[in-house]
Design a protein around this motif. Structure first.
Motif: not given
Length: 189
Positions: A113-126
Motif C-alpha cells: 500500500k505504501a509503495v502504491m501510494a508513491l505511484l501514479d496508478v491511474e497513469t499506469l492503468k491507462a
C-alpha cells in the motif's frame, strides 16, 4: 336419395322441361350431404373456440401501453449494459491491482500500500505497455524511497556481540542480576 323433383312428380306435379334442366343444375351445384354440413359446422365451432381463446388472451393486454413497454424494455437493457460495463471495469481494476501487487513483491517492496501510494496508478492503468511502465515506476520509487524496499545487497553493517555472558546462564550473570535487584547473593551448597 330423392331430390325435390322426384318428390314433386310423386304428388303429380310436373315441371316444364325448360325449368327441369335449370332445376337439375341448381340442385347439383347447391346440394350438400349431411357429412359436408357436419364438417363445415365442426370447422365453424373450431374457429369460434379459437376466436374466444384469442379474445380472452387479448383482454389481458387491455390498458397496456405498447410504447411504455418499449421504453421500459429499453431502460432495462440500458441498465443491464451499464451493469455489465461496471462489472467489466471492476474486473479490469482487480486484474491490474493483482499485476501491480505482484510487481511490487518482485521488486522487493516491504509494504504494498505504501509503495502504491508513491505511484501514479491511474497513469499506469491507462498505459499501453503496463508491465514495462510499472517496472520503470517501481525503479524510480526505489531510487527516491529505498526504505520501502528490501536491500538486494548483503548487510553492510553487521551487528557484533555486545559483551556480557551471552545468555549462558552462568553463576556470574545470576549474581549480577540478583545484586541489581537488591537481593543477596545465593549460597552455593
Amino acid at each position: 336419395m330423392k331430390n325435390i323433383y322426384d318428390i314433386l312428380t310423386e304428388f303429380g306435379l310436373e315441371l316444364p322441361a325448360e325449368k327441369k334442366a335449370a332445376f337439375e343444375k341448381a340442385w347439383k351445384e347447391n346440394y350438400r350431404t349431411k357429412a359436408d354440413y357436419d364438417k363445415v359446422a365442426e370447422q365453424r365451432d373450431n374457429y369460434k373456440s379459437q376466436y374466444d381463446t384469442v379474445s380472452g388472451e387479448l383482454k389481458k393486454f387491455d390498458g397496456v401501453d405498447p410504447e411504455g413497454l418499449q421504453s421500459e424494455i429499453k431502460r432495462l437493457r440500458d441498465d443491464l449494459k451499464k451493469k455489465d460495463d461496471e462489472y467489466a471495469q471492476k474486473e479490469a481494476d482487480r486484474a491490474f491491482t493483482d499485476m501491480l501487487t505482484k510487481a511490487i513483491k518482485e521488486a522487493g517492496g516491504r509494504n504494498e500500500k505504501a509503495v502504491m501510494a508513491l505511484l501514479d496508478v491511474e497513469t499506469l492503468k491507462a498505459s499501453k505497455d503496463q508491465t514495462e511502465d510499472i517496472k520503470k515506476a517501481l525503479e524510480t520509487a526505489k531510487e527516491s524511497d529505498a526504505y520501502l524496499f528490501g536491500a538486494n545487497e548483503p548487510i553492510n553493517n553487521p551487528v557484533g556481540a555486545t559483551g556480557g555472558t551471552g545468555g549462558t546462564g552462568s553463576q556470574d550473570g545470576l549474581s549480577a542480576m540478583r545484586s541489581a535487584m537488591g537481593l543477596p547473593a545465593e549460597n552455593s551448597k
